[in-house]
Design an enzyme around this catalytic site. Sequence first.
Site, short mmCIF file in Angstrom:
data_model
loop_
_atom_site.label_atom_id
_atom_site.label_comp_id
_atom_site.label_asym_id
_atom_site.label_seq_id
_atom_site.Cartn_x
_atom_site.Cartn_y
_atom_site.Cartn_z
N ASP A 94 -8.72 58.74 28.66
CA ASP A 94 -7.46 58.59 27.54
C ASP A 94 -7.65 58.19 26.18
OD1 ASP A 94 -5.01 56.78 26.06
OD2 ASP A 94 -5.84 55.20 26.56
N ASP A 337 -2.14 61.69 22.36
CA ASP A 337 -2.64 60.88 23.08
C ASP A 337 -2.49 61.35 24.49
OD1 ASP A 337 -2.92 58.69 24.36
OD2 ASP A 337 -0.72 57.09 24.04
#
Length: 481
Positions: A94, A337
Amino acid sequence: MASSVFFLCLILCFSSFSVSFSGIVLLPLTHSLSKTQFNSTHHLLKSTSTRSATRFHGHHQRRQVSLPLSPGSDYTLSFTVGSNPPQPISLYMDTGSDLVWFPCSPFECILCEGKYDPSTTTPLPKIHKNATVSCKSPACSAAHSSLSSSDLCAISRCPLESIEISDCSSFSCPPFYYAYGDGSLIARLYKDSLSIPTSAHPSLFLPNFTFGCAHTTLGEPIGVAGFGRGLLSLPAQLASFSPQLGNRFSYCLVSHSFDQDRVRRPSPLILGRYDEQEKDLGNDRTGFVYTSMLKNPKHPYFYCVGLEGISVGKRTIPAPETLKRIDRRGSGGMVVDSGTTFTMLPAILYGSVVTEFERRVGRIHERASEVEEKTGLGPCYYYDKVANVPAVVLHFVGNKSSVMLPKRNYFYEFVDGDKKRKVGCLMLMNGGDEEELSGGPGATLGNYQQQGFEVAYDLETRKVGFARRHCASLWDSLNRG
């Protein structure tokens, strides 16, 4: 004896970082879709679009960290923690958070029905209590955001005289709380060795790695490998041992299009810098298009970039000024992201893109309103042969910083199970009005739109780069090297 143990550790560390892999370490990202958790494509898309919106809006909440929970965007990385014996774990990769954390034994996952079954799950790591991090450690302050070491020592019940003379090394960092869109966790900080299996031997070995250990979570049974900009992120800790590996990383997500049968190959995660000229990159020999990272004072761990506009066909729609820069309150910019599936745009820009898309596509193909309601996506259209859709180009801030998206990255085509007709949906989403987005990013570039690109994060020059790649071929060519 102590000096010989230290010398042995030094040999182990530097033998792992001798970097004989042409200056890089290549790691496999694994992607999977659960057929048991989702009973139809509609259900999977609806769940994923909902989670993308939840995560995006979680970025705007104070004291809230948004974790990647979207099914269909679960790119995981394998580790082993400790050395006696080494214990395997698999975590989400992430770029939108800056902490490595995972569930530890004993573990309770509240409201995790269908997500977590202790009887079929690999045994969770057991961390020794003597591996706790001190309350006066910079890592403890980083995990607790703005709290000073004195505050943290007080929470840890450190005696006043010890606080006054900064002698709190024997008191452990207190538990910290992370919250996100539809879940939360409580964790403690520990230090232990971390080993990452690579595509070649030896494994990447990190002694004294700092991580969070959670014994209780709400709605989330899998941990996260935070690759964001922050003291506790994996790249930051790696850079303290090897700047060559930690200051630049890239990944190339193999296209899957929500099709379980197409998820066969690993997506390469590349730590370090390789020479593009020396590698056989297949048919995709395009170089990187770079745009500068923007500094976000409120969310320093985000990789924010500026967006100038979006082209739909021959028309370029300018982005709102808030997407080109970030103000003192942390409002604006676009976050790149890996943990959000679909790209989220502010309402005014999303509306203009949809209007132009509808003008070009709606006059040819029938609108599929029922599919829009079931998936949370739109506009969607029925078609018989080939869907005729305009090209979409993202224009980032900077000279020659435009990225043309492949059709499959913004228009998902599948068979509507109810009507047995081919249908296609625009894979961009409405993030809300500008007022709603105050205090956080104005947009998010999701991993669905990043598929088929090598996305590079250069922390030294503070740039993000995009290059079209056949990701499975890139994996093979780098492995041969």
